[in-house]
Design a protein around this motif. Structure first.
Motif, short mmCIF file in Angstrom:
data_model
loop_
_atom_site.label_atom_id
_atom_site.label_comp_id
_atom_site.label_asym_id
_atom_site.label_seq_id
_atom_site.Cartn_x
_atom_site.Cartn_y
_atom_site.Cartn_z
N CYS A 97 -87.74 -86.26 -11.25
CA CYS A 97 -88.64 -87.41 -11.39
C CYS A 97 -88.24 -88.70 -11.00
CB CYS A 97 -89.28 -87.32 -12.85
SG CYS A 97 -88.40 -88.19 -13.91
N GLY A 98 -86.78 -88.61 -11.20
CA GLY A 98 -85.94 -89.91 -10.99
C GLY A 98 -85.78 -91.01 -11.90
N TYR A 99 -86.34 -90.81 -13.03
CA TYR A 99 -86.36 -91.77 -14.05
C TYR A 99 -85.11 -92.24 -14.75
CZ TYR A 99 -88.28 -95.44 -17.15
OH TYR A 99 -88.80 -96.42 -17.68
N CYS A 100 -84.25 -90.85 -14.89
CA CYS A 100 -83.01 -91.13 -15.58
C CYS A 100 -81.94 -91.62 -14.37
CB CYS A 100 -82.67 -89.95 -16.20
SG CYS A 100 -82.22 -88.40 -15.31
N GLN A 101 -82.28 -91.68 -13.16
CA GLN A 101 -80.86 -91.50 -12.09
C GLN A 101 -80.14 -92.81 -12.27
OE1 GLN A 101 -80.58 -88.60 -10.49
NE2 GLN A 101 -82.24 -88.14 -11.78
N ASN A 102 -80.72 -93.77 -12.46
CA ASN A 102 -79.71 -94.90 -12.93
C ASN A 102 -79.04 -94.63 -13.95
OD1 ASN A 102 -79.27 -98.09 -12.86
ND2 ASN A 102 -79.94 -97.52 -15.11
N GLY A 103 -79.50 -94.27 -14.97
CA GLY A 103 -78.50 -94.02 -15.95
C GLY A 103 -77.28 -93.12 -15.64
N GLN A 104 -77.89 -91.72 -15.11
CA GLN A 104 -76.93 -90.74 -14.76
C GLN A 104 -75.98 -91.34 -13.69
OE1 GLN A 104 -76.79 -87.98 -16.10
NE2 GLN A 104 -79.11 -87.64 -16.91
N ILE A 105 -76.26 -92.02 -12.58
CA ILE A 105 -75.17 -92.71 -11.55
C ILE A 105 -74.48 -93.41 -12.16
CG2 ILE A 105 -75.43 -93.79 -9.32
CD1 ILE A 105 -77.99 -92.34 -8.64
N MET A 106 -74.80 -94.45 -12.69
CA MET A 106 -73.93 -95.47 -13.44
C MET A 106 -72.93 -94.87 -14.54
SD MET A 106 -74.79 -98.15 -11.66
CE MET A 106 -73.53 -99.22 -12.28
N THR A 107 -73.31 -94.10 -15.16
CA THR A 107 -72.65 -93.43 -16.48
C THR A 107 -71.54 -92.66 -15.49
OG1 THR A 107 -74.17 -93.14 -17.77
CG2 THR A 107 -72.40 -91.68 -18.14
N ALA A 108 -72.00 -91.78 -14.24
CA ALA A 108 -71.05 -91.16 -13.45
C ALA A 108 -69.96 -91.97 -12.96
CB ALA A 108 -71.63 -90.24 -12.53
N PHE A 109 -70.30 -93.03 -12.31
CA PHE A 109 -69.55 -94.13 -11.68
C PHE A 109 -68.54 -94.62 -12.57
CE2 PHE A 109 -68.60 -98.43 -11.37
CZ PHE A 109 -67.93 -98.63 -10.10
N ALA A 110 -68.92 -94.89 -13.85
CA ALA A 110 -68.03 -95.58 -15.02
C ALA A 110 -67.01 -94.27 -15.31
CB ALA A 110 -68.99 -96.10 -16.25
N LEU A 111 -67.43 -93.31 -15.53
CA LEU A 111 -66.57 -92.02 -15.85
C LEU A 111 -65.55 -91.87 -14.99
CD1 LEU A 111 -65.79 -89.74 -17.65
CD2 LEU A 111 -67.47 -88.46 -16.34
#
Length: 155
Positions: A97-111
């Motif tokens: 659906c793509g709705y969480c993708q911002n949060g997923q990508i930014m969380t992965a980046f920071a991690l």
């Protein structure tokens, strides 16, 4: 107030100080990466990276961002080059659906920026903090592992 937003200095009017950073990013700057989900910092759709740490922008007062570096999904790529996390998301066909993708990508980046050698268990624990209702968690974990490998100099 002044922030560094996606590597550019940005001025903010004082009347926005108590507004949630999410609304300032979306309404004042026109950035659509961070999304409104729950409004209480639980789902992660609004995640941005502030001074290197993933933060929920729906519960982060704009005044608290004064003098800080704020990175959104729109600022992750450098020029025409996608960040390794963004590229891995495409290669692993993560979004549904793509709705969480911002949060997923930014969380992965920071991690990965903070802990480039994070274990699979650590990755799973951190990524589980961003709600995905579509069930793409297996693809998310594969994408994070792929990005981790690329960032470490692997293929």
């Amino acid at each position: 107030m002044r922030i560094t937003l996606n590597r550019q200095t940005a001025e903010l009017p004082r009347e926005l100080a108590e507004e949630p950073l999410l609304f300032v990013l979306r309404d004042h700057f026109g950035l659509n990466g961070p999304r409104f989900g729950c409004g209480v910092g639980s789902c992660g759709a609004c995640t941005v990276v502030i001074d290197g740490e993933a933060q929920r922008s729906c519960v982060y007062a704009t005044a608290a961002a004064d003098g800080r570096q704020v990175l959104t999904l729109e600022g992750l790529a450098e020029g025409d080059s996608l960040h390794a996390v963004q590229q891995a998301w495409i290669e692993e066909s993560v979004p549904q659906c793509g709705y969480c993708q911002n949060g997923q990508i930014m969380t992965a980046f920071a991690l990965l920026a903070a802990r480039p050698d994070a274990t699979a268990a650590e990755i799973e624990e951190v990524m589980d903090g961003v709600l995905c209702r579509c069930g793409t968690q297996a693809r998310i974990r594969k994408a994070v592992a792929r990005a981790q490998s690329v960032l470490a100099g692997g293929a």
